[in-house]
Enzyme design. Structure first.
Site, PDB file in Angstrom:
ATOM      1  N   ASP A  10      81.080  32.887  53.368  1.00 29.42           N
ATOM      2  CA  ASP A  10      80.032  33.023  52.249  1.00 29.42           C
ATOM      3  C   ASP A  10      79.163  31.973  52.089  1.00 29.42           C
ATOM      4  O   ASP A  10      79.608  30.814  52.450  1.00 29.42           O
ATOM      5  CB  ASP A  10      80.770  33.077  51.052  1.00 29.42           C
ATOM      6  N   GLY A  11      77.864  32.061  52.003  1.00 28.87           N
ATOM      7  CA  GLY A  11      76.887  30.790  52.098  1.00 28.87           C
ATOM      8  C   GLY A  11      75.885  30.908  53.207  1.00 28.87           C
ATOM      9  O   GLY A  11      75.488  29.640  53.476  1.00 28.87           O
ATOM     10  N   HIS A  12      75.608  32.106  53.812  1.00 28.43           N
ATOM     11  CA  HIS A  12      74.728  31.754  55.240  1.00 28.43           C
ATOM     12  C   HIS A  12      73.345  31.304  54.686  1.00 28.43           C
ATOM     13  O   HIS A  12      72.769  30.609  55.389  1.00 28.43           O
ATOM     14  CB  HIS A  12      74.739  33.310  55.763  1.00 28.43           C
ATOM     15  N   HIS A  13      72.837  31.539  53.503  1.00 31.28           N
ATOM     16  CA  HIS A  13      71.476  31.301  52.987  1.00 31.28           C
ATOM     17  C   HIS A  13      71.670  29.840  52.939  1.00 31.28           C
ATOM     18  O   HIS A  13      70.633  28.976  53.282  1.00 31.28           O
ATOM     19  CB  HIS A  13      70.958  31.947  51.741  1.00 31.28           C
ATOM     20  N   GLU A  65      76.637  36.368  59.810  1.00 26.26           N
ATOM     21  CA  GLU A  65      75.708  37.349  59.078  1.00 26.26           C
ATOM     22  C   GLU A  65      74.383  36.897  59.218  1.00 26.26           C
ATOM     23  O   GLU A  65      74.185  35.672  59.314  1.00 26.26           O
ATOM     24  CB  GLU A  65      76.253  37.576  57.622  1.00 26.26           C
TER      25      GLU A  65
END
Length: 133
Positions: free
Chosen positions: A56-59, A21
């Protein structure tokens, strides 16, 4: 059985991970500052075990890259695991196949496309940055 009762947190080479993402550059910059000043990463990212797709955790992933970290704490889980559910933040729903395709082909989905949830939520502990360099 009993083996399914816990999730293993491991350290994964950051270059092996596959984003799925888009991420907000301002959020990444703010998060990198926050992580640097805290001296730790507070939460592992969630990664699909077979493809190494980031669920989960792209940032956190992009902030860690900006900080020059070589490894990231991650919870590896198979899409076949019944504890993992795929939801959406919007009315558009995405399939597991689309998420894996995004990872493998680099066809990044829009920001906040998918929402991956673990039941029960895993207990996590922060990881010091020096352990991830």
């Amino acid at each position: 059985g009993a083996l399914l009762s816990f999730l293993l947190e491991v350290r994964v080479a950051i270059d092996a991970l596959r984003p799925t993402e888009a991420a907000d550059p301002q959020v990444i910059a703010d998060l990198a500052d926050d992580i640097r000043s805290a001296g730790e990463l507070r939460q592992p990212i969630l990664v699909e075990a077979d493809s190494l797709a980031i669920l989960d955790g792209h940032h956190r992933y992009h902030a860690a890259r900006a900080l020059g970290l070589k490894r990231l704490p991650a919870i590896l889980i198979s899409y076949a695991d019944p504890r993992l559910s795929l939801c959406s933040w919007s009315e558009r729903t995405w399939s597991r196949e689309e998420v894996i395709e995004a990872a493998m082909r680099g066809k990044i989905l829009p920001m906040k496309s998918t929402r991956h949830c673990l039941t029960p939520e895993p207990q996590t502990t922060p990881t010091a940055l020096h352990a991830l360099r």
